[in-house]
Design an enzyme around this catalytic site. Structure first.
Site, PDB file in Angstrom:
ATOM      1  N   ASP A 108      47.571  22.392 -10.753  1.00 51.56           N
ATOM      2  CA  ASP A 108      46.846  21.571  -9.860  1.00 51.56           C
ATOM      3  C   ASP A 108      47.439  21.905  -8.466  1.00 51.56           C
ATOM      4  OD1 ASP A 108      45.134  19.978  -8.638  1.00 51.56           O
ATOM      5  OD2 ASP A 108      46.195  17.932  -8.630  1.00 51.56           O
ATOM      6  N   HIS A 115      44.859  16.406   3.900  1.00 49.46           N
ATOM      7  CA  HIS A 115      45.409  15.775   3.001  1.00 49.46           C
ATOM      8  C   HIS A 115      46.855  15.819   3.094  1.00 49.46           C
ATOM      9  CE1 HIS A 115      46.276  13.433  -0.722  1.00 49.46           C
ATOM     10  NE2 HIS A 115      46.746  14.571  -1.360  1.00 49.46           N
ATOM     11  N   GLU A 181      42.271  11.131  -7.257  1.00 51.19           N
ATOM     12  CA  GLU A 181      42.509  12.263  -6.166  1.00 51.19           C
ATOM     13  C   GLU A 181      41.029  12.921  -6.560  1.00 51.19           C
ATOM     14  OE1 GLU A 181      45.834  14.669  -6.574  1.00 51.19           O
ATOM     15  OE2 GLU A 181      46.925  13.218  -5.340  1.00 51.19           O
ATOM     16  N   GLU A 183      38.612  16.166  -6.544  1.00 47.41           N
ATOM     17  CA  GLU A 183      39.006  17.351  -6.384  1.00 47.41           C
ATOM     18  C   GLU A 183      37.747  18.180  -7.016  1.00 47.41           C
ATOM     19  OE1 GLU A 183      42.917  18.346  -7.995  1.00 47.41           O
ATOM     20  OE2 GLU A 183      43.775  16.476  -7.375  1.00 47.41           O
ATOM     21  N   ASP A 215      42.070  13.510 -10.568  1.00 48.30           N
ATOM     22  CA  ASP A 215      43.377  13.707 -10.856  1.00 48.30           C
ATOM     23  C   ASP A 215      44.130  12.192 -10.782  1.00 48.30           C
ATOM     24  OD1 ASP A 215      45.709  15.000 -11.967  1.00 48.30           O
ATOM     25  OD2 ASP A 215      46.549  15.688 -10.216  1.00 48.30           O
ATOM     26  N   ARG A 219      50.902   6.345  -7.560  1.00 47.39           N
ATOM     27  CA  ARG A 219      51.909   6.727  -6.432  1.00 47.39           C
ATOM     28  C   ARG A 219      53.253   6.350  -6.463  1.00 47.39           C
ATOM     29  NH1 ARG A 219      49.268  10.993  -4.647  1.00 47.39           N
ATOM     30  NH2 ARG A 219      47.000  10.571  -4.328  1.00 47.39           N
ATOM     31  N   GLN A 222      55.290   8.289  -8.780  1.00 48.91           N
ATOM     32  CA  GLN A 222      55.370   9.504  -8.147  1.00 48.91           C
ATOM     33  C   GLN A 222      56.241   9.667  -7.185  1.00 48.91           C
ATOM     34  OE1 GLN A 222      51.790  10.941  -6.555  1.00 48.91           O
ATOM     35  NE2 GLN A 222      52.541  12.788  -5.663  1.00 48.91           N
ATOM     36  N   LYS A 235      51.647  11.852 -12.706  1.00 45.74           N
ATOM     37  CA  LYS A 235      50.325  12.680 -12.801  1.00 45.74           C
ATOM     38  C   LYS A 235      49.949  13.047 -14.187  1.00 45.74           C
ATOM     39  CE  LYS A 235      49.779  13.906  -8.204  1.00 45.74           C
ATOM     40  NZ  LYS A 235      48.509  13.844  -7.714  1.00 45.74           N
ATOM     41  N   THR A 239      43.944  13.310 -16.641  1.00 43.17           N
ATOM     42  CA  THR A 239      43.047  14.107 -15.435  1.00 43.17           C
ATOM     43  C   THR A 239      41.801  14.173 -16.074  1.00 43.17           C
ATOM     44  OG1 THR A 239      45.005  15.345 -14.675  1.00 43.17           O
ATOM     45  CG2 THR A 239      42.633  16.382 -14.193  1.00 43.17           C
ATOM     46  N   GLU A 341      45.126   7.457   1.298  1.00 46.36           N
ATOM     47  CA  GLU A 341      44.776   7.855   2.840  1.00 46.36           C
ATOM     48  C   GLU A 341      43.695   7.067   3.135  1.00 46.36           C
ATOM     49  OE1 GLU A 341      43.855  12.394   3.324  1.00 46.36           O
ATOM     50  OE2 GLU A 341      43.873  11.884   1.258  1.00 46.36           O
TER      51      GLU A 341
END
Length: 394
Positions: A108, A115, A181, A183, A215, A219, A222, A235, A239, A341
């Site tokens: 990834d 971002h 996420e 993607e 994904d 948080r 992480q 993570k 996925t 975000e």
């Protein structure tokens, strides 16, 4: 790891100029390879009388290489010009969709400047948003291939260590800041030898097609674990990818120049061909649209990602999946590809179905769709990638 075909994406965008590949099983039948045409799935083993498609994954076909991909696509297009011949097609709502390929390795990347800058401002408010290396190479990490799942697979809330800024010590438990996420992912069809390299302009010789990716990201787990070696348990729990692989050949009309790279990349990351893609994603949270991330704004191209991934001599293999990282545009409140975000770290909640929301709660469902320009002014559809959050296991 499968999805009932009903609701697997809009019919619009699945004409002869697309023909994405997937793996399906008809009622009572074994998994096999098909292409989507409108609201039907065409059985390629039946259409082409070719046993490579009577398989539970695309890997054997993808390994045959670009010339073979081109010939098969031309043949399918000719045979389906007047619709699917009798006995070769199944209604989408009556089949089961599976993971379309066996995932060999998963990488990834972190290719959106918007971002990366947003997260830099969140995590390091008193420092430069981008790390010094970011504009010199496509930053990425190696993920866990065994937890790549097909759209429709439930996502169990992960557990791990987490430590909030106001806590004296870490605690163990379910993630309290579960995120997405949005993607785009790219699937390697033909690989490379250990010790070799894939050049930027060899991208189309090796990459078979593209999928949508979510994904999922814990948080809080992480944030506590990622220094100094990067993402791990935050993570690796899941996925999700879409069940349809859009052939690279179907995306020719979507190709656009990159938005501009300064400083100029090192020679191994330069090429004569632009592989920016004008693909627009839509993120829905519990059925309500919350964002439209534009892939065309990505700083690093997938061709540069693959070149960097192999420049040290690492081999690529059939079935390798590499993803773009979160796709975000200039307007992070309308184009952010992650809830961290959109809610600015949870400090600016979104209103979803009349409720103030920051991160994912048990029972939430997230759906990501995407389209891109096709030839003649039409649109190419990617289908959807959907997941529902289930409570952490005891």
């Amino acid at each position: 790891m499968e999805l009932v075909g009903a609701g697997a994406g809009p019919v619009t965008g699945f004409g002869l100029d697309n023909l994405p590949y997937g793996v399906f099983s008809p009622a009572g039948g074994a998994p096999r390879v098909g292409v989507r045409l409108g609201d039907e799935v065409v059985d390629l083993a039946a259409l082409l009388d070719d046993e490579v498609f009577a398989a539970a994954s695309l890997n054997a076909f993808m390994a045959q290489g670009r010339e073979r991909w081109t010939r098969v696509r031309e043949r399918i297009t000719d045979l389906l010009a007047d619709g699917a011949p009798e006995g070769t097609a199944h209604p989408l709502g009556e089949v089961r969709l599976h993971l379309p390929f066996e995932v060999a390795d998963y990488v990834d990347f972190y290719a959106s400047e918007h971002h990366a800058s947003n997260l830099g401002r969140l995590f390091r408010p008193d420092a430069e948003p981008l790390m010094p290396n970011w504009k010199h190479l496509p930053v990425g990490y190696h993920g866990r291939a065994g937890t790549v799942v097909v759209s429709g697979t439930d996502v169990v809330r992960p557990c791990g260590q987490r430590k909030a800024p106001d806590e004296a010590a870490p605690t163990y438990g379910p993630s309290r800041r579960l995120d997405i996420e949005a993607e785009l992912g790219f699937v390697v069809g033909t690989g490379s030898q250990l010790g070799g390299r894939i050049g930027v302009d060899e991208f189309a010789d090796h990459v078979f097609g593209a999928v949508l990716v979510n994904d999922w990201s814990a948080r809080d787990i992480q944030a506590w674990e990622y220094v100094p070696l990067g993402p791990h348990l935050g993570k690796s729990f899941a996925t999700s990818i879409s069940p349809w692989v859009v052939p690279l050949a179907a995306l020719e009309a979507a190709r656009v120049p990159l938005p501009g790279q300064d400083p100029e990349p090192l020679p191994y990351l330069r090429g004569a061909q632009d592989w920016g893609l004008d693909v627009e994603l839509v993120v829905e949270w519990n059925g309500e649209e919350v964002s439209r991330p534009p892939y065309r704004d990505m700083y690093w191209s997938p061709a540069q990602m693959l070149a960097h991934m192999t420049v040290n001599g690492a081999s690529a293999r059939t079935g390798d999946l590499f993803a773009s990282g979160t796709i975000s545009g200039t307007d992070r409140r309308r184009q952010g590809g992650a809830f961290i975000e959109l809610t600015w770290g949870g400090r600016e909640p979104l209103t979803v179905k009349g409720e103030q929301r920051t991160f994912l709660e048990d029972g939430d469902e997230v759906t990501i769709t995407a389209t891109g320009p096709g030839p003649g002014g039409g649109r190419i559809g990617f289908g959807e990638v959907t997941g529902t959050i289930r409570p952490a296991t005891p």
